[in-house]
Design an enzyme around this catalytic site. Sequence first.
Site, PDB file in Angstrom:
ATOM      1  N   TYR A  24       0.838  -1.196   0.000  1.00 44.07           N
ATOM      2  CA  TYR A  24       0.000   0.000   0.000  1.00 44.07           C
ATOM      3  C   TYR A  24       0.875   1.248   0.000  1.00 44.07           C
ATOM      4  O   TYR A  24       0.620   2.208  -0.727  1.00 44.07           O
ATOM      5  CB  TYR A  24      -0.915  -0.014   1.225  1.00 44.07           C
ATOM      6  CG  TYR A  24      -2.018  -1.011   1.083  1.00 44.07           C
ATOM      7  CD1 TYR A  24      -3.164  -0.683   0.371  1.00 44.07           C
ATOM      8  CD2 TYR A  24      -1.915  -2.288   1.638  1.00 44.07           C
ATOM      9  CE1 TYR A  24      -4.185  -1.594   0.226  1.00 44.07           C
ATOM     10  CE2 TYR A  24      -2.933  -3.200   1.502  1.00 44.07           C
ATOM     11  CZ  TYR A  24      -4.066  -2.856   0.792  1.00 44.07           C
ATOM     12  OH  TYR A  24      -5.063  -3.770   0.656  1.00 44.07           O
ATOM     13  N   ASN A  47     -14.103   1.743  -4.564  1.00 43.72           N
ATOM     14  CA  ASN A  47     -14.265   1.779  -6.018  1.00 43.72           C
ATOM     15  C   ASN A  47     -13.390   0.750  -6.723  1.00 43.72           C
ATOM     16  O   ASN A  47     -12.382   1.081  -7.291  1.00 43.72           O
ATOM     17  CB  ASN A  47     -13.880   3.167  -6.532  1.00 43.72           C
ATOM     18  CG  ASN A  47     -15.103   4.053  -6.593  1.00 43.72           C
ATOM     19  OD1 ASN A  47     -16.190   3.634  -6.285  1.00 43.72           O
ATOM     20  ND2 ASN A  47     -14.913   5.262  -6.993  1.00 43.72           N
ATOM     21  N   CYS A  55      -6.571  -6.018  -7.127  1.00 39.70           N
ATOM     22  CA  CYS A  55      -6.356  -5.697  -5.716  1.00 39.70           C
ATOM     23  C   CYS A  55      -5.523  -6.775  -5.033  1.00 39.70           C
ATOM     24  O   CYS A  55      -4.856  -6.517  -4.048  1.00 39.70           O
ATOM     25  CB  CYS A  55      -7.705  -5.571  -5.013  1.00 39.70           C
ATOM     26  SG  CYS A  55      -8.785  -4.361  -5.792  1.00 39.70           S
ATOM     27  N   HIS A  56      -5.565  -7.976  -5.558  1.00 43.67           N
ATOM     28  CA  HIS A  56      -4.859  -9.074  -4.895  1.00 43.67           C
ATOM     29  C   HIS A  56      -3.350  -8.907  -4.993  1.00 43.67           C
ATOM     30  O   HIS A  56      -2.597  -9.557  -4.301  1.00 43.67           O
ATOM     31  CB  HIS A  56      -5.303 -10.398  -5.524  1.00 43.67           C
ATOM     32  CG  HIS A  56      -5.054 -10.485  -6.991  1.00 43.67           C
ATOM     33  ND1 HIS A  56      -5.976 -10.037  -7.929  1.00 43.67           N
ATOM     34  CD2 HIS A  56      -3.994 -10.951  -7.676  1.00 43.67           C
ATOM     35  CE1 HIS A  56      -5.445 -10.252  -9.138  1.00 43.67           C
ATOM     36  NE2 HIS A  56      -4.268 -10.796  -9.016  1.00 43.67           N
ATOM     37  N   GLU A  84       0.191 -16.622 -10.517  1.00 43.24           N
ATOM     38  CA  GLU A  84       1.003 -15.649 -11.249  1.00 43.24           C
ATOM     39  C   GLU A  84       2.487 -15.862 -11.003  1.00 43.24           C
ATOM     40  O   GLU A  84       3.332 -15.275 -11.666  1.00 43.24           O
ATOM     41  CB  GLU A  84       0.583 -14.252 -10.827  1.00 43.24           C
ATOM     42  CG  GLU A  84      -0.883 -14.014 -11.194  1.00 43.24           C
ATOM     43  CD  GLU A  84      -1.231 -12.541 -11.158  1.00 43.24           C
ATOM     44  OE1 GLU A  84      -0.497 -11.784 -10.539  1.00 43.24           O
ATOM     45  OE2 GLU A  84      -2.234 -12.176 -11.769  1.00 43.24           O
TER      46      GLU A  84
END
Length: 114
Positions: A24, A47, A55-56, A84
């Site tokens: 973050y 949002n 977001c992950h 990933e």
Amino acid sequence: MVESFNAAVYQVVQRIPAGKVATYGQVAALAGNPHSARFVGYALHSNPSPGVIPCHRVVFRDGSLAPGFAFGGPDRQRGLLEEEGVLFIPPVSGHRNAGDPGWCVDMEHCQWQA
DNA sequence: AGATTGACCCAAA
DNA sequence: TTTTGGGCCAATC
């Protein structure tokens, strides 16, 4: 740059390559507000932009995930990151584990460097 | 229309 | 060593 801080965050998050994760604070700094890491998470929570924002790939400074994930649960996130190519490691002692005591991302090798 | 909360992070006491 | 406070923007009640 006239876009809202919110928009800047979305751009940065989408810019994160697969197999990498950003914190973050990292996203906040790239967005232009190193002191506003709080709003980064809030922006994603409020949002999620038509599901365009991964977001992950955004995790805590320690490598753990946010307490109120929205994809279907922290379990879902670990699966997505592993798919990933992100490496997961067990909770390391001596490090700040904030929320999820389950698994943490290997920030040493998978943290996205702009 | 105004006030409050909210996925965080860092520094100082 | 742990705990408390500060800092910023936007959405929601």
